[in-house]
Design an enzyme around this catalytic site. Sequence first.
Site, mmCIF file in Angstrom:
data_model
loop_
_atom_site.group_PDB
_atom_site.id
_atom_site.type_symbol
_atom_site.label_atom_id
_atom_site.label_comp_id
_atom_site.label_asym_id
_atom_site.label_seq_id
_atom_site.Cartn_x
_atom_site.Cartn_y
_atom_site.Cartn_z
ATOM 1 N N HIS A 336 36.117 0.985 12.383
ATOM 2 C CA HIS A 336 37.308 1.613 12.946
ATOM 3 C C HIS A 336 36.988 2.015 14.387
ATOM 4 O O HIS A 336 36.126 2.868 14.617
ATOM 5 C CB HIS A 336 37.719 2.833 12.131
ATOM 6 N N GLU A 339 36.620 5.818 15.736
ATOM 7 C CA GLU A 339 35.636 6.723 15.145
ATOM 8 C C GLU A 339 34.314 6.549 15.882
ATOM 9 O O GLU A 339 33.358 5.944 15.390
ATOM 10 C CB GLU A 339 35.511 6.441 13.650
ATOM 11 N N HIS A 432 31.193 6.051 9.403
ATOM 12 C CA HIS A 432 32.600 6.313 9.718
ATOM 13 C C HIS A 432 32.752 7.700 10.322
ATOM 14 O O HIS A 432 31.794 8.474 10.412
ATOM 15 C CB HIS A 432 33.466 6.227 8.454
ATOM 16 N N GLU A 513 30.449 9.710 6.278
ATOM 17 C CA GLU A 513 31.551 10.252 7.060
ATOM 18 C C GLU A 513 31.062 11.446 7.883
ATOM 19 O O GLU A 513 30.492 12.386 7.338
ATOM 20 C CB GLU A 513 32.693 10.705 6.136
#
Length: 966
Positions: A336, A339, A432, A513
Site C-alpha cells: 500500500h 503506508e 503495513h 502493522e
Amino acid sequence: MALVSTEKTKINLYQSRNELLKTSYWNYSEQLEDFIARYKTRPPDIKFWPYGPYWPKYHEREILETPRFIKTAPNFHEKFIDKLTEDLQYPKTFDNQVTHFTSKWRGVLIVYDSERSSRDRQPQPVPEGCCPNLVFESRFESGNLRQARRVGQFEYELVLKTDLYTNRHTQWYYFRVSNTVPGVVYKFRIVNLLKRDSLYNYGMRPLQYSEKEAKLLGRGWMRAGHHISYSRNVMHLHCPLLTRGIAYYMLEWQMDFPHEEDACYLAHCYPYTFTDLKEDLDSLINAPDRKECMKREVLCETRAGNSCFLVTVSNFGASKEEQHKKKFVVITARVHPGETQASWMMKGLLEYITSSDPVAKELRNRFIFKIVPMLNPDGVIVGNYRCSLAARDLNRNYRHPRKESFPTVWHTKTLIEKILERHEILLYCDLHGHSRKHNVFMYGNNTSEEDVNGLGAAKSFLNERLFAWLMSQKAPDKFAFKSCKFNIKRCKESTGRVVMWRQFKILNSFTLEATFSGTIMNKNEYRHFNVHDFQEMGKVLSQTVLEYQRTQENNAKQSEMVLELTRYVTQQVMEQRGLMERPKLPNFKSMMRGDKNVINNTENGNDSSQEKTTPEPHVSTPVFKEAVLTVMDHENSTFVMEDKRGKRSKKSEKAQSNLSRKDVDNLLENASLKTMDGCLKILAQLNVREVMQESDSSDSDSESEPEMKIIESKSKKKKRKSRKQRDREQADRKNGSGSSDKKQEEVRSKSLTELTPIFPAEQTTTSFEKFMRNQKKDSHFVSKYEGRKNGGIPCFAEERSIERAQKRMADMKKRTEEDKQRELAFFTPEPRLQCNEEDGMYNHQIMSLRRSLTQDDLKHRLQVALHEGSANIAQTLVGLNVRTAYTHADAFRDMNSTMPSLPQPRDIRSGPISRTSRRQSTPSITFNNTPPNIFPVTDEIKTEKRPRITPNAGPLIRGIKVKTES
C-alpha cells in the site's frame, strides 16, 4: 536580464528532464534488449541501469524533481496533542488572532490546481488589506494534492487526489506550501477524506518539514498543528470536484509558519519515495562491510516500467550443504503506497541484518533472507494511498494474481513456490501501516479451523501466537500483544498472510502493522513514533526470528515461553468472565477528545488515568490456582445448566474435557504448569478458542472491494500438422481407432443431413458447421455442452434458426406426401386393391382413407369452392395438386342434381379468369363392394397432358366444359 536568462535556463532544464522521464522507459527497454541480445543474459548489477522512477505512459502532468530531506529525528519525544490543555498551550488561534490584515475576504479563489496550474506561476494578486495567497505544489514524486481553494482571509480548503483511475482511497497527503507570513495562524481543511474515524481525534498531529530549519538547526520532520478535528463533512461540499452521494469526512487543523520566505512540506506520515529506496540500496551495496552478504536483483518490472527489487541477505561464503540446510525468511513491504512507515521498518531491518552485530551475523549464518522492499513502486511514485496502476488493491489479489495486472504479486508468489520446493520458510511477514489503532501489532491466522480436538486446538492456539508474544517481549514499549488478531475475515481471504498459510502452509504468516500515530504502552507518556522508532521495529523483527528459532530448538526455553503465554491467556479469560479484577486503565479516547466528565474528574482529584490495579498473581501462587479452579467451576456449572435446559451444543461437548476439579487440583500441584502438556490441558479446559473471540478492526476503506475475477486460460492454437502426421492419423481412423468419434459426429449432424436446405450451398456455411469441422479435426476435443439439447447452441443463434426452417420444410413435405396417399386411396380402382399379400398393409391404409371421406364432406367442399373460389375444384375436393393429376367433370353430375341451385360460374369473382379446361369422358367403371357411405365414382381416372395454366395468381374457373357420350 541575467536573472531572466537564468530562470529561462531552469525552465528549459525542467522541461527537458520532464521529457526524459516520460521517454526513458522506452530507452531503457531498448538498451536492455540490446544488452540481452549481445551477452545473452541480464545485466549483472541493475544499479548501472536507469531503472526509474517512471510515471505512467500517458501521464501528461508536470513532473518536478523529487524533494530531498534530512533523515534526522528529534532528540525528544513528541507527545500527543492534549485536548484538556490545548487552549493553554496554544492561546493564539485562527479565531482570536489580531493582524494588520483588516480587509474581509469574499468569495472562493482557486490558488492551485495540479492539472491546470503552470510550473512557474506567481502568487495571484489580492485586494489591498488582504493576506497574500499561499502557493501550493504537489507535482513531485509521491505528492498528493488535487486542488487548493482559498475560502477566507487565512482559511484554505484542500482536495486530495484519489488513487489513479479510481474515485476512492483519499487518506495520504503530501504537498508543499510557500509564500507564508510569519505570525499568522492559518486554518487548513481537507474536505474529501473517506474513513469514518481517524487517529487525529486521539492526539495525532500532522507532520511538517521546514527547509530553513533544516539548514539552520538541522531539524527534520516534526509534528505540528493544533485544534485538530476529524468529523463528517456536512457543510463544506461546494467544491465541484466532490462526487454527489459519497459520504465525505474532513480534517481540520490550525498552524503557523515561523520563517519568512520559507518552503514547508506537510504530510500524513514520513515520506519515503522510490528514489529514497534506490539511494538506500546503493549506499548499502557500496559499503565494504555489507556488500559481501547482500545481493540486489530485479524481481520484475511494473506496468510503468519501474524495477521491483529483490534483496537477498545471507552468508554466501558457507558450503553448499550448509546453504541447503538454511531456512528462508520472506519479508515484503509497501504493498500500500501510502503506508510509508512500512518502508522505514524495512530500512531498519536491512541495515541491521547486514551490519556487523553478532546477532546479525548469526542470522546470516542460519537463514537466507528474501526481501521485496517495495511491492508497489508505481503507486508510490504517483502518490496513491492504496492501489496500483491497475486501480486495484494488490493485497486483495494474492489468491489468483494476474501476471499482466499484478506482476509484483505474481512474481513474489512464484518465488515462494520455488523456495518451498527445496527449503522451509520459517517466516513470511508483510509490513503495513494502520490508521485507526495505536502501537505496533500483528495479524495472524487461525490455524485450528478444522481441529476439533481440545488439545489440538489449544496447541494451535499457542503456536500461532508464540512469535507475536516474543515480539511483545522484545519491544514492550511499542508492541501491543493485546491488539494482535488471529482470525480470518471473509474480506481478507485473498490477502498475503492468509494465502501464504492456506496455499503454502507457512505457519508463521503475519502482517506487521505499525500505527501512523504512536504508542500508548507507557501509561505515563503517550507519544508519537518517529523514523527511529519505526527502524527500531524492523530491527526487533529480525531479532525475534533468531529468538523464535532458538525457542524451537530448546525445549526448556519453549516451555518457559509457553508458560508465560498461558498465564497471560488465562488472565484474559478470567478477566472476561469477571473472575479477576481488571486493571483500571485511563480512558484514553475520552481524554484525547476532551470529554467534560474526564475534565471534572481530573479537577476533583478522581483522575481515572491513575492506574489502580492489583498485582498480577504468579503461576505458582495459591491465588492463581484458586482463580483457575474458579474458572473450572464456572465452566462446569455452565455446562450443567445447559444440559438441564437441553441447550448444550456439540461444540461445548467437544470442548468440555473429562477433567474434574480433583484432576485440575492434582495438575496444578504436580505439574504447576511447567510442562507443555499441562499448559495445553489448562487451555483446553478453559476453551480459549471460543472464549477469546476476536474482532478484526480493518484499516481498509475497501473491505467490500472484491478480488479480481479469475481468467480462464485459453487453449493455445495447435500448430499445423505435417503431411506425415495427417496421413498417419487418417490411417489410424481407417483401422478403427476413430470410429467412435465418427459415430458421435454422425449422430450430432443427422438432423442437418436429413433436412432439405432452404438456402443455397454458399449461404449454409455457418459457425456451427465450422465448429463441427474443427471437432472432426481434433479427436480429443470434448465439448462442455455434451449431453445438452441441440449441442448447447443458443436458441437465438443462426444455426438454430436454419435448423428450425429446415424442419418446417420437412414437415410440409411430409404433409404433402400424406395428401397424395389420400388421393391415391380415393381414386385407385378396385383391381388395384386385389394385390398380393405383401400389399395387405397398403390396402388397409387405402380402405381407411376411403372410409374417411363421406358424401356430406364432398357436398360441403364443393359448395365452399363454388361460393368462395378455388384454384381447382378437384384440388378442393381431394387435396390433389392441379399440376400432378386431373379428374373428369362427369363425376359431379349426379351430385349436382342433389345439391341446391348454385350461382352461375360467372358470378364467382375471387381471382383472375383462367382458361377453360376440356376433359373427355371415359367408360364408367364401378368398384366392387363399394361401401354404402362412399360416393360412387363411375368414371375411370385417366390423366391426360397437362393443360396450359395462366401465370396469373389466384386462378378462377369460369366454367367447366364436359364432353359426354351420346
